[in-house]
Design a protein around this motif. Sequence first.
Motif, PDB file in Angstrom:
ATOM      1  N   THR A  38       0.836  -1.205   0.000  1.00  0.00           N
ATOM      2  CA  THR A  38       0.000   0.000   0.000  1.00  0.00           C
ATOM      3  C   THR A  38       0.869   1.254   0.000  1.00  0.00           C
ATOM      4  OG1 THR A  38      -0.242  -0.133   2.425  1.00  0.00           O
ATOM      5  CG2 THR A  38      -1.979  -1.122   1.087  1.00  0.00           C
ATOM      6  N   LYS A  39       2.080   1.161   0.516  1.00  0.00           N
ATOM      7  CA  LYS A  39       3.012   2.291   0.473  1.00  0.00           C
ATOM      8  C   LYS A  39       3.379   2.619  -0.968  1.00  0.00           C
ATOM      9  CE  LYS A  39       5.966   5.294   2.207  1.00  0.00           C
ATOM     10  NZ  LYS A  39       5.488   6.525   2.891  1.00  0.00           N
ATOM     11  N   GLU A  40       3.642   1.592  -1.779  1.00  0.00           N
ATOM     12  CA  GLU A  40       3.977   1.817  -3.182  1.00  0.00           C
ATOM     13  C   GLU A  40       2.797   2.434  -3.922  1.00  0.00           C
ATOM     14  OE1 GLU A  40       5.609  -0.678  -7.094  1.00  0.00           O
ATOM     15  OE2 GLU A  40       5.594  -1.638  -5.110  1.00  0.00           O
ATOM     16  N   LEU A  41       1.591   1.985  -3.612  1.00  0.00           N
ATOM     17  CA  LEU A  41       0.401   2.554  -4.242  1.00  0.00           C
ATOM     18  C   LEU A  41       0.222   4.021  -3.854  1.00  0.00           C
ATOM     19  CD1 LEU A  41      -1.966  -0.500  -3.747  1.00  0.00           C
ATOM     20  CD2 LEU A  41      -1.267   0.449  -5.962  1.00  0.00           C
ATOM     21  N   ASP A  42       0.491   4.331  -2.600  1.00  0.00           N
ATOM     22  CA  ASP A  42       0.408   5.723  -2.163  1.00  0.00           C
ATOM     23  C   ASP A  42       1.392   6.588  -2.942  1.00  0.00           C
ATOM     24  OD1 ASP A  42      -0.229   7.964  -0.268  1.00  0.00           O
ATOM     25  OD2 ASP A  42       1.868   7.663   0.271  1.00  0.00           O
ATOM     26  N   PRO A  81      -1.082   3.929   4.492  1.00  0.00           N
ATOM     27  CA  PRO A  81      -0.217   3.096   3.651  1.00  0.00           C
ATOM     28  C   PRO A  81       1.040   2.635   4.400  1.00  0.00           C
ATOM     29  CG  PRO A  81      -0.969   5.020   2.439  1.00  0.00           C
ATOM     30  CD  PRO A  81      -1.373   5.229   3.864  1.00  0.00           C
ATOM     31  N   SER A  82       1.481   1.404   4.082  1.00  0.00           N
ATOM     32  CA  SER A  82       2.631   0.823   4.769  1.00  0.00           C
ATOM     33  C   SER A  82       3.396  -0.105   3.834  1.00  0.00           C
ATOM     34  CB  SER A  82       2.151   0.042   5.996  1.00  0.00           C
ATOM     35  OG  SER A  82       3.186  -0.748   6.525  1.00  0.00           O
ATOM     36  N   GLU A  83       4.699  -0.118   3.978  1.00  0.00           N
ATOM     37  CA  GLU A  83       5.526  -1.058   3.222  1.00  0.00           C
ATOM     38  C   GLU A  83       5.204  -2.495   3.618  1.00  0.00           C
ATOM     39  OE1 GLU A  83       9.530   0.011   4.061  1.00  0.00           O
ATOM     40  OE2 GLU A  83       9.505   1.831   2.830  1.00  0.00           O
TER      41      GLU A  83
END
Length: 250
Positions: A38-42, A81-83
């Motif tokens: 979700t971090k990459e999507l953010d 978001p998180s890695e």
Amino acid sequence: MSVTIKTEDEINLMRKSGHMLYQVHEELKKAVRPGISTKELDQIGEDTIRSLGGIPNCKNYEGFPAAVCISVNDEVVHGIPSEKRILQEGDIVTFDTGLIYKGYHSDAARTWGVGTISEDAQKLIDATRQSFFEGIKKAKAGNRLHDISRAIDDYITPLGYGIVRELTGHGIGTHLHEDPIVPNYKQLRRGIKLQKGMTICVEPMITMGKRQVGWLDDDWTVVTIDGSLAAHYENTIAITDGEPEILTML
């Protein structure tokens, strides 16, 4: 309550802001796949917003640390978001984000499936989206605000889903959240009269199980109490002389 009526020039700026946000959501949709964090999507969301000339309005809003709220499965809204949060086949993921263009905000949310999802999960996503369109059938000048709320409730409740009550739609303009509040469930009163030039966000948040929600210890992420799936669909709309205009769609 102080509801702002926008001029045609202001609506034009919000339309541009909304059309830019539509493109952001299209990029996020294309990026959804098993194995992505979700971090990459953010980061994709923020990069797209800035490349279009916008400013992410969620980032640092009351301390929120990201440009996109990304909520997975039983998370209703405001997931951080998180890695470490990696999407898996069969998950459903909600993106809630917005941007500022020349001082004017746009705000929209979408829920998508990750890979192949269950039939029940797809039905929830589809019903949540349709409930928005049922609601905005009533979003016409001369109607009352809570006619929108009733229409959403009348569509969702017979399906057996829950309607989140702790969070609502809202007005929008030079601020992300303005008056009026736009509930997604029936109200005892009909609410204020809708007028041409009003700009509001209609955003049903629907659960597969019970409607009750709670907040995680991060003070942001809202989850269903019973662990059931949740979906969210939102657009920024303008009230006109005729049919409402969806500003966050092309």
